[in-house]
Design an enzyme around this catalytic site. Structure first.
Site, short mmCIF file in Angstrom:
data_model
loop_
_atom_site.label_atom_id
_atom_site.label_comp_id
_atom_site.label_asym_id
_atom_site.label_seq_id
_atom_site.Cartn_x
_atom_site.Cartn_y
_atom_site.Cartn_z
N ASP A 162 3.91 43.57 95.94
CA ASP A 162 4.19 43.65 94.50
C ASP A 162 2.98 43.12 93.71
O ASP A 162 2.60 41.95 93.85
CB ASP A 162 5.44 42.80 94.23
CG ASP A 162 6.04 43.04 92.87
OD1 ASP A 162 5.37 43.64 92.02
OD2 ASP A 162 7.19 42.61 92.67
N ASP A 233 10.93 48.36 86.61
CA ASP A 233 12.16 47.93 87.29
C ASP A 233 13.42 48.67 86.84
O ASP A 233 13.62 48.91 85.65
CB ASP A 233 12.39 46.43 87.05
CG ASP A 233 11.41 45.58 87.82
OD1 ASP A 233 10.38 46.11 88.27
OD2 ASP A 233 11.68 44.38 87.96
#
Ligand code: GAL
Length: 412
Positions: A162, A233
């Site tokens: 990430d 997200d």
């Protein structure tokens, strides 16, 4: 931040078998059947469970063991969910030689991996190319090889990587005001971890999480990713789920066995999604050949959520061996029609009602010609399990945010 994937030329190369013509002595340089490539992971979109969407920083050893137990007990494992993925907040400090330790929530990562493996499941973990993860925990910057070796020594099967602090601490610092140079640094960081993972010799699914930046689908596979997040997200809200779906249209040519677009993990069973919204979310992820990483509270899963997540017919669409991502064929007002080509010439059709203002006085009329279909089509309505015949101009009434998902085995 999002994940992406790549696939090596070896993984992509088809294996051909040639029959030598009669009277032809096989020369030493004749093509030979090749053994399977060593890292042929994610040949269908990865399926499993990830801790983040429900547990976030509350994830711990006990919760991961409970999730593994539940994958088995609920039949999800048998339906294909095999990865048990620990997301952010597991990381502790590095020792004097730079070896990372898990924090107090995970007293023995190797023992946890062994436990998950003993259930016939696989285990995943999370890091960042930056100095810190998104949650502010220790990242892999400067320790890529060491971390990859550590994961392999624990028996890790999947890494979500990430971007997080790599943006501010590396990209913006090293290349201020030069976005293109920043993107090159980002790509190099993903390639670096790919090399480190491959050097371990362990097949590890590599999931890029950099939110779709710089059209990751164009370079993710070459950089070693098996999946790459194609957006920011997800949230357990219909508007966010649909916004993500909307961004997937047009990305279908980039997905295939070993390298998938990732519209983010499932929110099925989370938040206040209605039954129709959970069904539609799951159906569309299947149409998109998306990774199916459940993100709900497995020990407290309601039967209706389990029924959605374990629907074999819908999972078969997602896991279809042809690996062709579906396309949005047309939209008309609040309705959309998607199709996905499946192995053996079959076709999946999804009709979605995005809104709530069409009533029986003016139902949606399906246009089969636009789908390349001619005449009545016999199929199976995957959510009722019943036979259905689709006809041109057929009036369809769907409740708000619901879906009609049909598999046609012999489309005409
Ligand atoms: C985000 C990522 C989420 C989750 C979170 C953890 O960047 O998109 O899926 O991993 O970080 O901090």
């Amino acid at each position: 931040m999002r994940a992406f994937a790549s696939l090596s030329a070896a993984v992509l190369a088809p294996t051909f078998f040639f029959a030598a013509p009669q009277g032809f002595a096989q020369a030493s340089n004749a093509p030979q059947a090749q053994p399977d490539p060593p890292q042929a992971v994610a040949q269908t979109p990865p399926m499993g469970w990830n801790s983040w969407n429900y547990f976030a920083d509350k994830v711990d050893d006990k919760g991961v063991r409970a999730a593994a137990d539940q994958l088995v007990a609920t039949g999800m494992k048998d339906a294909g969910y095999v990865y048990v993925n620990i997301d952010d907040t597991w990381e502790g400090q590095r020792d004097a030689s730079g070896v990372l330790r898990a924090n107090a929530k995970f007293p023995d990562m190797k023992a946890l991996a062994d436990y998950v493996h003993s259930k016939g499941l696989k285990i995943g973990i999370y890091s960042s190319p930056g100095p810190k993860t998104c949650g502010g925990y220790e990242g892999s910057l400067g320790h890529e090889e060491q971390d990859a070796q550590l994961y392999a020594s624990w028996g890790i099967d999947y890494l979500k990587y990430d971007l997080c602090s790599f943006i501010g601490d590396v990209m913006e610092k090293q290349a201020p005001n030069d976005k293109a140079a920043q993107m090159r640094l980002m790509q190099a960081a993903y390639e670096k971890m790919d090399k480190a993972l491959k050097a371990t010799g362990r097949p590890i699914v590599y999931s890029f999480c950099q939110y779709g930046w710089d059209a990751v689908w164009e370079w993710g596979a070459a950089a070693g990713g098996n999946l790459w997040r194609s957006t920011g997200d997800v949230e357990a809200k219909w508007d966010r789920i649909y916004a993500i779906v909307n961004m997937q249209a047009g990305l279908e040519s980039y997905a295939g066995p070993g390298h998938w677009n990732d519209p983010d993990m499932l929110e099925v069973g989370n938040g206040s999604l209605t039954p129709a919204e959970n069904r539609t979310h799951f159906s569309l992820w299947a149409m998109l050949a998306a990774p199916l990483l459940a993100g709900n509270d497995l020990p407290n899963m309601k039967p209706e959520i389990k029924a959605i997540l374990t629907d074999r017919d819908v999972i078969a669409i997602d896991q279809d061996p042809l690996g062709k991502q579906g396309s949005r064929i047309y939209s008309e007002g609040e309705f959309e029609v998607w199709t996905r080509h499946l192995a053996g010439g079959a076709l999946a059709v999804a009709v979605v009602n995005l809104n709530e203002t069409r009533y029986s006085t003016h139902p949606f009329h399906l246009n089969l010609t636009k789908l390349g279909l001619h005449g009545p089509q016999k199929g199976k309505d995957l959510w009722t399990g019943k036979a259905i015949t689709l006809t041109d101009g057929q009036p369809l009434e769907l409740p708000s945010h619901d879906v009609l998902l049909v598999r046609i085995d012999a489309p005409k």
